[in-house]
Design an enzyme around this catalytic site. Structure first.
Site, PDB file in Angstrom:
ATOM      1  N   LYS A 330       1.432  -1.890  -0.001  1.00  0.00           N
ATOM      2  CA  LYS A 330       0.047  -0.606  -0.167  1.00  0.00           C
ATOM      3  C   LYS A 330       0.812   1.241   0.021  1.00  0.00           C
ATOM      4  CE  LYS A 330      -2.991  -0.120   3.934  1.00  0.00           C
ATOM      5  NZ  LYS A 330      -2.639   2.299   4.405  1.00  0.00           N
ATOM      6  N   SER A 331       1.715   1.516   1.059  1.00  0.00           N
ATOM      7  CA  SER A 331       2.535   2.115   0.871  1.00  0.00           C
ATOM      8  C   SER A 331       2.925   2.517  -0.494  1.00  0.00           C
ATOM      9  CB  SER A 331       3.971   2.394   2.185  1.00  0.00           C
ATOM     10  OG  SER A 331       2.717   2.510   3.822  1.00  0.00           O
ATOM     11  N   ARG A 335       3.069   5.874  -3.269  1.00  0.00           N
ATOM     12  CA  ARG A 335       3.772   6.896  -3.615  1.00  0.00           C
ATOM     13  C   ARG A 335       4.521   7.373  -5.198  1.00  0.00           C
ATOM     14  NH1 ARG A 335       4.245   5.450   2.084  1.00  0.00           N
ATOM     15  NH2 ARG A 335       5.735   6.613   3.007  1.00  0.00           N
ATOM     16  N   ARG A 431      -9.303  11.582  12.742  1.00  0.00           N
ATOM     17  CA  ARG A 431      -7.553  11.191  12.944  1.00  0.00           C
ATOM     18  C   ARG A 431      -6.855  13.189  13.002  1.00  0.00           C
ATOM     19  NH1 ARG A 431      -5.547   6.592   9.091  1.00  0.00           N
ATOM     20  NH2 ARG A 431      -3.714   6.589  10.868  1.00  0.00           N
ATOM     21  N   SER A 476       7.159   9.143  12.607  1.00  0.00           N
ATOM     22  CA  SER A 476       6.255   8.552  11.573  1.00  0.00           C
ATOM     23  C   SER A 476       6.136   9.032  10.210  1.00  0.00           C
ATOM     24  CB  SER A 476       4.510  10.264  11.207  1.00  0.00           C
ATOM     25  OG  SER A 476       3.994   9.731  10.433  1.00  0.00           O
ATOM     26  N   GLN A 478       5.092   8.857   7.505  1.00  0.00           N
ATOM     27  CA  GLN A 478       3.472   9.736   7.111  1.00  0.00           C
ATOM     28  C   GLN A 478       3.809  10.912   7.291  1.00  0.00           C
ATOM     29  OE1 GLN A 478      -0.491   9.474   8.071  1.00  0.00           O
ATOM     30  NE2 GLN A 478      -0.047   6.679   6.720  1.00  0.00           N
ATOM     31  N   ASP A 624       1.803  -1.305  12.066  1.00  0.00           N
ATOM     32  CA  ASP A 624       0.718  -2.010  11.295  1.00  0.00           C
ATOM     33  C   ASP A 624       0.178  -3.291  11.532  1.00  0.00           C
ATOM     34  OD1 ASP A 624       0.355   0.902   9.719  1.00  0.00           O
ATOM     35  OD2 ASP A 624       0.986   0.365   8.223  1.00  0.00           O
ATOM     36  N   ARG A 696      -7.945  -3.586   9.559  1.00  0.00           N
ATOM     37  CA  ARG A 696      -6.538  -4.169   9.719  1.00  0.00           C
ATOM     38  C   ARG A 696      -7.409  -5.477  11.509  1.00  0.00           C
ATOM     39  NH1 ARG A 696      -2.327  -3.536   6.865  1.00  0.00           N
ATOM     40  NH2 ARG A 696      -1.640  -1.302   6.262  1.00  0.00           N
TER      41      ARG A 696
HETATM   42  C1  S3P Z   1       2.481   4.760   6.041  1.00  0.00           C
HETATM   43  C2  S3P Z   1       3.291   4.786   7.323  1.00  0.00           C
HETATM   44  C3  S3P Z   1       2.434   4.883   8.772  1.00  0.00           C
HETATM   45  C4  S3P Z   1       1.182   3.272   8.174  1.00  0.00           C
HETATM   46  C5  S3P Z   1       1.097   3.542   7.307  1.00  0.00           C
HETATM   47  C6  S3P Z   1       1.105   3.619   5.867  1.00  0.00           C
HETATM   48  C7  S3P Z   1       3.148   5.163   4.811  1.00  0.00           C
HETATM   49  O1  S3P Z   1       1.436   5.573   9.486  1.00  0.00           O
HETATM   50  O2  S3P Z   1       1.150   3.039   9.755  1.00  0.00           O
HETATM   51  O3  S3P Z   1       0.023   2.341   7.588  1.00  0.00           O
HETATM   52  O4  S3P Z   1       3.101   4.870   4.070  1.00  0.00           O
HETATM   53  O5  S3P Z   1       3.961   6.207   5.053  1.00  0.00           O
HETATM   54  P1  S3P Z   1       2.486   6.874  10.120  1.00  0.00           P
HETATM   55  O6  S3P Z   1       3.340   7.733   9.283  1.00  0.00           O
HETATM   56  O7  S3P Z   1       1.028   7.724  10.796  1.00  0.00           O
HETATM   57  O8  S3P Z   1       3.235   5.985  11.363  1.00  0.00           O
END
Ligand code: S3P
Length: 744
Positions: A330-331, A335, A431, A476, A478, A624, A696
């Site tokens: 997914k990540s 991107r 969130r 984080s 993100q 995760d 999840r």
């Molecule tokens: C992610 C970062 C994580 C993760 C999320 C995906 C990403 O979050 O929990 O499912 O793709 O950068 P955080 O940055 O809030 O830890």
């Protein structure tokens, strides 16, 4: 024909004037179901009257309007639109007192004006309506009592419509199985002009235009399926449509002019060989066509399974065997779309995750003018517009459940020269966004949030960002990624230091696109004035999705599972390390590198797990995977303790609380702490679990059923589609018993 008597008829005397397809279907439906004590038809055509009685469409039929309407409770007008004016004048002359008058015409403004003229003022018992149903067949012979079932009926009450009359008409339509909605007269006529009247005009017009050309024989000889599909509606009743266009003249002209403008732009694109424009229109249209409902809700992207009542029924027991490949990471998928869109050239992506979250990212960039083909079996082609090529989206960008989309996109949008608003679903709307809004503001961004820094976010365009150093207060990826992306637009250098290692896909992929990023221990640094160059991305399978099956194979008896082509980026492998510490029989095979990311096949066998204290340094590397690790802990011998994981409280749900609640329901001793959990392994029962819109959580409790001694019903499981659309299919393939149970 026999009618089925209902418990209580809704009205005594129903009169249906006009026994064409719509009127006759309405009459027959009401009569068959016994929704009126008596159904009387009125039609000028004597033959139609006789047939209506023979076919059981009505109890009796008359050509005498005044006699039929005497003592009527409800009169349904189902005559051609332009005949309504005369009919209404005749009805006004009858001086009916307590009779509800309703209709089924396709144009409402015209009828309202006619009623005003006929009655002098709008009668309170006049309830205008329009069933969105039909067929190319016409006449009383075509009467179909099921015509309106599951079709929309739009009621357009006027300001003085009597609520009881409105309710009565609504009940009649509902009795026929229709979904009743209401809207204003103007809105109705505008919407129908666009979605119904314009396409009919085009179909009639195109067929006629082709038919009158000298080479017409040739044209029709070779007319293929596409032509037939497109022009099917040109077979509709010409008189009826002639009426509709004259009655809804203004609204149709408006829609037609707008469309002519768009058609001219398409013409120019062809003339100028502007393939990108054509591809943009066609790809957007294709998605829009597949998802009319989301477009109607003015939402950007596709939410295919939005039935929040979706329950997973996980039956106890099962084994886990075979070999599977879970969907793409997914990540990395997010991107790839973001960087591909901002790159120069065409980026090809394979192995893309076709889950709701990543689709939200695709749609966001489509809304900003990027042409994106696919996804088609994991393949996506992104026609990059360059770092400064995004265009203002037509409205707010809706990103559904996806925190990654909202946070990473904010870094890009803070630096554009147009305003954007980002909205999300109920879970995302709770969130925290201050974690990105605050540092972005320090760089010069102007961002508005809802209370307490929650979505929606509005990012004001036209700001000049300045690079800065940011020491992140939380680990984080993100936040780090958001700032690095903003750093591509900010003057000077932007650097981010993380308190613990977090996933580094952004840094790796930026380099893959030829954009320099300097990484020095915990600090990543980027500067503006470079470009992204299109590339090919192969997305490995998502270790976070594989985690459910790793735990499943560990806790189920007699199991051996091979998980193929899993991304094992060292910032993501906490799950492997933690499971191994717990005693899992887990090994990595065929380790190799694909496009800057390590991948491997992972073999997992049934294991005797033991409880552990999870090392703090592994927490961000498995962030995760904790929900399913808690299931592993529940099946382990002894106590498992997690600390330093307060971030779990602000994920798609409060994952500590929701897991404590669920485990407790199953009879497992689980205690939440501010930053973690303490779980005592032991036997597990079944029960009702709530996933709280968190994919999840739903998948973790599906896995738990392998060791539970009774069924687990997991409510609110719809969001599994955000990250793992084929989860249930893979469960079945390996030998787990999880089925959807949809409740309305
Ligand atoms: C992610 C970062 C994580 C993760 C999320 C995906 C990403 O979050 O929990 O499912 O793709 O950068 P955080 O940055 O809030 O830890």
């Amino acid at each position: 024909m026999q009618k089925t008597p209902p418990a209580t008829p809704l009205v005594k005397r129903l009169v249906v004037i006009g026994l064409g397809l719509i009127g006759a279907s309405f009459a027959k439906g009401i009569r068959d179901l016994g929704l009126a004590e008596e159904v009387i038809g009125v039609d000028l055509n004597l033959q139609a009257c006789q047939r209506a009685v023979e076919l059981g469409v009505v109890d009796s039929c008359s050509t005498d309007l005044a006699a039929a309407c005497k003592d009527a409770d409800v009169i349904m007008l189902a005559v051609p639109v332009l005949a309504l004016q005369t009919l209404l004048s005749k009805l006004a002359a009858l001086n009916l007192k307590n009779t509800i008058i309703t209709d089924a015409g396709s144009v409402k403004g015209h009828l309202l004006a006619a009623a005003q003229a006929a009655f002098g003022k709008l009668p309170p018992l006049l309830v205008l309506g329009h069933p969105i149903a039909g067929s190319e067949r016409s006449g009383v012979e075509a009467a179909n009592p099921g015509l309106f079932k599951h079709h929309k009926v739009i009621l357009t009450p006027h300001a003085h419509t009597d609520p009881a009359a409105l309710a009565c008409v609504e009940q009649l339509w509902q009795g026929l199985g229709a979904d009743v909605e209401s809207m204003s007269v103007d809105q109705h006529d505008r919407v129908l002009a666009a979605t119904s009247h314009l396409p009919h005009l085009l179909a009639f017009g195109l067929v006629d235009s082709l038919a009158k050309r000298s080479e017409n024989l040739e044209i029709f000889r070779y007319a293929a399926g596409g032509f037939r599909d497109f022009t099917r509606i040109a077979g509709s009743d010409p008189v009826m449509w002639h009426d509709i266009f004259l009655a809804n003249r203004e609204a149709v002209l408006q829609q037609l002019d707008q469309f002519r403008g768009d058609l001219d732009v398409l013409r120019n694109a062809i003339a100028e060989e502007d393939g990108r424009h054509l591809l943009g229109v066609f790809t957007r249209a294709r998605v829009a066509r597949e998802h009319f409902s989301t477009i109607l809700a003015q939402r950007a992207y596709v939410e295919t399974m939005l039935d929040n009542n979706l329950i997973f029924l996980a039956s106890p027991g099962g084994q886990v065997n075979g070999s599977i490949r879970v969907p793409g990471d997914k990540s990395i998928s997010h991107r790839a779309i973001m960087l591909g869109s901002l790159a120069e050239g065409v980026t090809e992506i394979d192995g893309f995750l076709e889950g709701e979250d990543a689709l939200a990212t695709i749609q966001a960039f489509r809304d900003m003018g990027v042409v994106i083909e696919g996804p088609e079996k994991g393949r996506v082609v992104v026609h990059g517009v360059g770092l400064h090529g995004l265009q203002a989206p037509p409205g707010p960008i809706y990103v559904g459940n996806s925190g990654t989309t909202m946070r990473l996109l904010s870094g890009i949008l803070a630096a554009q020269n147009f305003d954007t608003t980002l909205t999300g679903d109920a879970s995302l709307s709770k969130r925290p966004m201050n974690r990105i809004a605050k540092p972005l503001r320090e760089m010069g961004a102007v961002i508005e949030t809802a209370a307490e820094g929650r979505p929606p976010l509005t990012l004001r365009g036209g700001q000049r960002l300045t690079g800065m150093h940011y020491a992140m207060p939380m680990a984080s990826a993100q936040v780090k990624s958001c700032l690095l992306l903003a750093g591509m637009y900010a003057s000077g250098e932007t650097s981010v230091t993380e308190p613990a290692p977090t996933r580094d896909h952004t840094e790796r992929m930026l380099r893959g696109f030829g954009y320099p990023v300097e990484v020095n221990g915990p600090t990543a640094k980027i500067e503006s004035n470079h470009a992204l160059t299109a590339t090919h991305i192969e997305v490995p399978a998502d270790i976070s999705s594989a985690a459910f099956f790793m735990v499943a194979a560990c806790i189920a008896p007699d199991s051996e599972l091979l998980l193929e082509h899993i991304g094992i980026n060292p910032t993501r492998t906490g799950i492997i390390d933690i499971l191994k510490l717990m005693g899992a029989d887990l090994s990595l095979e065929r380790i190799h590198e694909v496009g800057g990311e390590l991948v491997a096949d992972i073999r997992v066998r049934s294991s005797r797990l033991k409880g552990i204290e999870i090392p703090l340094e592994l927490v961000p590397l498995a962030i995760d995977e904790f929900p399913v690790l808690f299931i592993a802990a529940a099946c382990a011998e002894g106590r498992t303790i997690l600390r330093g994981a307060e971030e779990l409280r602000v994920k798609e749900s409060d994952r500590i609380q929701v897991m404590v609640d669920g485990l407790t329901t199953l009879g497992v001793s689980a205690q939440g702490t501010p930053d973690g959990i303490i779980i005592e392994g032991g036997p597990m029962g079944g029960g009702e679990i709530w996933a709280h819109g968190d994919h999840r959580i739903a998948m973790s409790f599906s896995v738990a059923a392998l060791r539970a001694n009774a069924a687990i019903r997991i409510h609110d499981s719809v969001h599994v589609a955000t990250s793992f659309p084929n989860f249930l299919a893979l469960c079945k393939q390996v030998g787990m018993h999880v089925e959807p149970e949809v409740h309305s």
